[in-house]
Design a protein around this motif. Structure first.
Motif, PDB file in Angstrom:
ATOM      1  N   PHE A   1       0.817  -1.208   0.000  1.00 41.19           N
ATOM      2  CA  PHE A   1       0.000   0.000   0.000  1.00 41.19           C
ATOM      3  C   PHE A   1       0.857   1.266   0.000  1.00 41.19           C
ATOM      4  O   PHE A   1       0.367   2.343  -0.303  1.00 41.19           O
ATOM      5  CB  PHE A   1      -0.931   0.041   1.215  1.00 41.19           C
ATOM      6  N   THR A   2       2.120   1.143   0.380  1.00 36.77           N
ATOM      7  CA  THR A   2       2.987   2.317   0.465  1.00 36.77           C
ATOM      8  C   THR A   2       3.598   2.620  -0.899  1.00 36.77           C
ATOM      9  O   THR A   2       3.554   1.806  -1.807  1.00 36.77           O
ATOM     10  CB  THR A   2       4.115   2.099   1.499  1.00 36.77           C
ATOM     11  N   GLY A   3       4.187   3.763  -1.009  1.00 40.36           N
ATOM     12  CA  GLY A   3       4.836   4.138  -2.262  1.00 40.36           C
ATOM     13  C   GLY A   3       3.933   4.961  -3.154  1.00 40.36           C
ATOM     14  O   GLY A   3       2.737   5.119  -2.914  1.00 40.36           O
ATOM     15  N   GLN A   4       4.523   5.474  -4.188  1.00 38.41           N
ATOM     16  CA  GLN A   4       3.826   6.345  -5.135  1.00 38.41           C
ATOM     17  C   GLN A   4       2.791   5.560  -5.935  1.00 38.41           C
ATOM     18  O   GLN A   4       3.061   4.454  -6.400  1.00 38.41           O
ATOM     19  CB  GLN A   4       4.842   6.982  -6.088  1.00 38.41           C
ATOM     20  N   LYS A   5       1.631   6.122  -6.093  1.00 41.42           N
ATOM     21  CA  LYS A   5       0.572   5.560  -6.921  1.00 41.42           C
ATOM     22  C   LYS A   5       0.427   6.427  -8.156  1.00 41.42           C
ATOM     23  O   LYS A   5       0.885   7.568  -8.208  1.00 41.42           O
ATOM     24  CB  LYS A   5      -0.747   5.485  -6.142  1.00 41.42           C
TER      25      LYS A   5
ATOM     26  N   ALA B   1      -6.855  15.819  -2.320  1.00 45.75           N
ATOM     27  CA  ALA B   1      -5.435  15.611  -2.021  1.00 45.75           C
ATOM     28  C   ALA B   1      -5.038  14.133  -2.117  1.00 45.75           C
ATOM     29  O   ALA B   1      -3.858  13.802  -2.090  1.00 45.75           O
ATOM     30  CB  ALA B   1      -5.114  16.136  -0.625  1.00 45.75           C
ATOM     31  N   HIS B   2      -6.012  13.235  -2.209  1.00 41.18           N
ATOM     32  CA  HIS B   2      -5.744  11.794  -2.233  1.00 41.18           C
ATOM     33  C   HIS B   2      -5.513  11.313  -3.670  1.00 41.18           C
ATOM     34  O   HIS B   2      -6.340  11.529  -4.540  1.00 41.18           O
ATOM     35  CB  HIS B   2      -6.921  11.026  -1.623  1.00 41.18           C
ATOM     36  N   GLN B   3      -4.376  10.627  -3.875  1.00 47.34           N
ATOM     37  CA  GLN B   3      -4.130  10.012  -5.176  1.00 47.34           C
ATOM     38  C   GLN B   3      -4.457   8.533  -5.078  1.00 47.34           C
ATOM     39  O   GLN B   3      -3.866   7.806  -4.280  1.00 47.34           O
ATOM     40  CB  GLN B   3      -2.683  10.196  -5.634  1.00 47.34           C
ATOM     41  N   ALA B   4      -5.381   8.085  -5.890  1.00 48.14           N
ATOM     42  CA  ALA B   4      -5.803   6.684  -5.901  1.00 48.14           C
ATOM     43  C   ALA B   4      -4.797   5.842  -6.672  1.00 48.14           C
ATOM     44  O   ALA B   4      -3.922   6.362  -7.358  1.00 48.14           O
ATOM     45  CB  ALA B   4      -7.179   6.577  -6.555  1.00 48.14           C
ATOM     46  N   SER B   5      -4.944   4.549  -6.554  1.00 46.96           N
ATOM     47  CA  SER B   5      -4.104   3.637  -7.330  1.00 46.96           C
ATOM     48  C   SER B   5      -4.686   3.488  -8.730  1.00 46.96           C
ATOM     49  O   SER B   5      -5.879   3.671  -8.948  1.00 46.96           O
ATOM     50  CB  SER B   5      -4.039   2.272  -6.644  1.00 46.96           C
ATOM     51  N   ALA B   6      -3.838   3.124  -9.649  1.00 48.09           N
ATOM     52  CA  ALA B   6      -4.260   2.829 -11.014  1.00 48.09           C
ATOM     53  C   ALA B   6      -4.598   1.342 -11.107  1.00 48.09           C
ATOM     54  O   ALA B   6      -4.195   0.554 -10.244  1.00 48.09           O
ATOM     55  CB  ALA B   6      -3.141   3.191 -11.992  1.00 48.09           C
ATOM     56  N   PRO B   7      -5.343   0.933 -12.127  1.00 44.09           N
ATOM     57  CA  PRO B   7      -5.622  -0.488 -12.306  1.00 44.09           C
ATOM     58  C   PRO B   7      -4.329  -1.308 -12.274  1.00 44.09           C
ATOM     59  O   PRO B   7      -3.331  -0.930 -12.872  1.00 44.09           O
ATOM     60  CB  PRO B   7      -6.285  -0.554 -13.680  1.00 44.09           C
ATOM     61  N   GLY B   8      -4.374  -2.403 -11.529  1.00 44.09           N
ATOM     62  CA  GLY B   8      -3.214  -3.285 -11.419  1.00 44.09           C
ATOM     63  C   GLY B   8      -2.279  -2.954 -10.278  1.00 44.09           C
ATOM     64  O   GLY B   8      -1.479  -3.786  -9.871  1.00 44.09           O
ATOM     65  N   GLU B   9      -2.362  -1.736  -9.745  1.00 44.93           N
ATOM     66  CA  GLU B   9      -1.547  -1.348  -8.585  1.00 44.93           C
ATOM     67  C   GLU B   9      -2.258  -1.754  -7.299  1.00 44.93           C
ATOM     68  O   GLU B   9      -3.484  -1.825  -7.259  1.00 44.93           O
ATOM     69  CB  GLU B   9      -1.342   0.169  -8.538  1.00 44.93           C
ATOM     70  N   ALA B  10      -1.470  -1.975  -6.251  1.00 44.36           N
ATOM     71  CA  ALA B  10      -2.079  -2.183  -4.941  1.00 44.36           C
ATOM     72  C   ALA B  10      -2.824  -0.914  -4.560  1.00 44.36           C
ATOM     73  O   ALA B  10      -2.458   0.180  -4.986  1.00 44.36           O
ATOM     74  CB  ALA B  10      -1.008  -2.506  -3.909  1.00 44.36           C
ATOM     75  N   PRO B  11      -3.868  -1.039  -3.762  1.00 47.35           N
ATOM     76  CA  PRO B  11      -4.638   0.147  -3.386  1.00 47.35           C
ATOM     77  C   PRO B  11      -3.779   1.201  -2.688  1.00 47.35           C
ATOM     78  O   PRO B  11      -2.821   0.876  -1.994  1.00 47.35           O
ATOM     79  CB  PRO B  11      -5.685  -0.405  -2.406  1.00 47.35           C
ATOM     80  N   ALA B  12      -4.152   2.439  -2.875  1.00 53.11           N
ATOM     81  CA  ALA B  12      -3.534   3.543  -2.147  1.00 53.11           C
ATOM     82  C   ALA B  12      -4.208   3.646  -0.785  1.00 53.11           C
ATOM     83  O   ALA B  12      -5.392   3.334  -0.638  1.00 53.11           O
ATOM     84  CB  ALA B  12      -3.705   4.843  -2.928  1.00 53.11           C
ATOM     85  N   VAL B  13      -3.472   4.072   0.212  1.00 51.73           N
ATOM     86  CA  VAL B  13      -4.039   4.227   1.552  1.00 51.73           C
ATOM     87  C   VAL B  13      -4.850   5.515   1.603  1.00 51.73           C
ATOM     88  O   VAL B  13      -4.364   6.581   1.239  1.00 51.73           O
ATOM     89  CB  VAL B  13      -2.929   4.258   2.620  1.00 51.73           C
ATOM     90  N   ASP B  14      -6.088   5.385   2.042  1.00 55.37           N
ATOM     91  CA  ASP B  14      -6.930   6.556   2.263  1.00 55.37           C
ATOM     92  C   ASP B  14      -7.187   6.651   3.764  1.00 55.37           C
ATOM     93  O   ASP B  14      -6.720   7.563   4.425  1.00 55.37           O
ATOM     94  CB  ASP B  14      -8.223   6.431   1.468  1.00 55.37           C
ATOM     95  N   THR B  15      -7.873   5.658   4.323  1.00 58.94           N
ATOM     96  CA  THR B  15      -8.158   5.647   5.762  1.00 58.94           C
ATOM     97  C   THR B  15      -7.263   4.678   6.524  1.00 58.94           C
ATOM     98  O   THR B  15      -7.150   4.764   7.736  1.00 58.94           O
ATOM     99  CB  THR B  15      -9.619   5.260   6.033  1.00 58.94           C
ATOM    100  N   GLY B  16      -6.666   3.702   5.835  1.00 57.58           N
ATOM    101  CA  GLY B  16      -5.857   2.680   6.497  1.00 57.58           C
ATOM    102  C   GLY B  16      -6.662   1.472   6.935  1.00 57.58           C
ATOM    103  O   GLY B  16      -6.119   0.491   7.428  1.00 57.58           O
ATOM    104  N   ASP B  17      -7.982   1.526   6.741  1.00 59.38           N
ATOM    105  CA  ASP B  17      -8.868   0.441   7.175  1.00 59.38           C
ATOM    106  C   ASP B  17      -8.504  -0.881   6.504  1.00 59.38           C
ATOM    107  O   ASP B  17      -8.410  -1.918   7.169  1.00 59.38           O
ATOM    108  CB  ASP B  17     -10.320   0.823   6.884  1.00 59.38           C
ATOM    109  N   LEU B  18      -8.298  -0.863   5.213  1.00 60.04           N
ATOM    110  CA  LEU B  18      -7.971  -2.094   4.489  1.00 60.04           C
ATOM    111  C   LEU B  18      -6.631  -2.654   4.959  1.00 60.04           C
ATOM    112  O   LEU B  18      -6.532  -3.832   5.307  1.00 60.04           O
ATOM    113  CB  LEU B  18      -7.943  -1.840   2.985  1.00 60.04           C
ATOM    114  N   ARG B  19      -5.610  -1.836   4.983  1.00 59.39           N
ATOM    115  CA  ARG B  19      -4.276  -2.285   5.401  1.00 59.39           C
ATOM    116  C   ARG B  19      -4.322  -2.851   6.817  1.00 59.39           C
ATOM    117  O   ARG B  19      -3.726  -3.898   7.101  1.00 59.39           O
ATOM    118  CB  ARG B  19      -3.289  -1.126   5.319  1.00 59.39           C
ATOM    119  N   ASN B  20      -5.036  -2.184   7.710  1.00 60.03           N
ATOM    120  CA  ASN B  20      -5.110  -2.636   9.097  1.00 60.03           C
ATOM    121  C   ASN B  20      -5.962  -3.883   9.275  1.00 60.03           C
ATOM    122  O   ASN B  20      -5.889  -4.527  10.325  1.00 60.03           O
ATOM    123  CB  ASN B  20      -5.638  -1.510   9.989  1.00 60.03           C
TER     124      ASN B  20
END
Length: 136
Positions: free
Chosen positions: A47-51, A58-77
């Motif tokens: 989830f870390t790194g540039q998307k 201000a939030h940059q989402a992930s592109a298709p095929g990339e791991a999700p970008a962190v928005d709230t951290g709910d998924l990662r946690n």
């Protein structure tokens, strides 16, 4: 894809071999748990790194095929390891939106994170099993 949980499960049945080599089940259990925790960590780190997806404010989402970008951290946690019996481990993401990101929907391409993490640890698991069984 049930109950909003995406996951990966794998096991190594060492019951028969345990009778031939005392302690093998304990060693196999340690291998399975180590790899499961390595998969958990790899998924969380994806989830870390540039998307390179679109910006939503201000939030940059992930592109298709990339791991999700962190928005709230709910998924990662929500990613964790569980074990019901020896030599069996489950790495799951229990966030409600986990399967939609992992597999995509008819409106959104997949943003895989668990399957990529499993693939990244496959060789380490195979190598550890070879060492465990003293095979080439």
């Amino acid at each position: 894809m049930t109950n909003g949980i995406a996951g990966a499960a794998f096991s190594l049945d060492a019951t028969v071999l345990n009778a031939l080599a005392g302690g093998l089940e304990e060693d196999a259990d340690a291998v399975v748990l180590k790899v499961a925790h390595d998969i958990e960590l790899a998924a969380q780190e994806s989830f870390t790194g540039q998307k390179s997806g679109r910006f939503y404010g201000a939030h940059q989402a992930s592109a298709p095929g990339e791991a999700p970008a962190v928005d709230t951290g709910d998924l990662r946690n929500s990613i964790g390891v569980s074990q019901r019996q020896k030599c069996e481990a489950f790495v799951t993401a229990s966030a409600e939106h986990a399967p939609y990101l992992e597999f995509g929907t008819r409106f959104m391409a997949p943003r895989p994170f668990l399957s990529v993490a499993v693939d990244s640890q496959r060789q380490a698991f195979e190598d550890a099993v070879r060492v465990l069984f003293n095979v080439g």
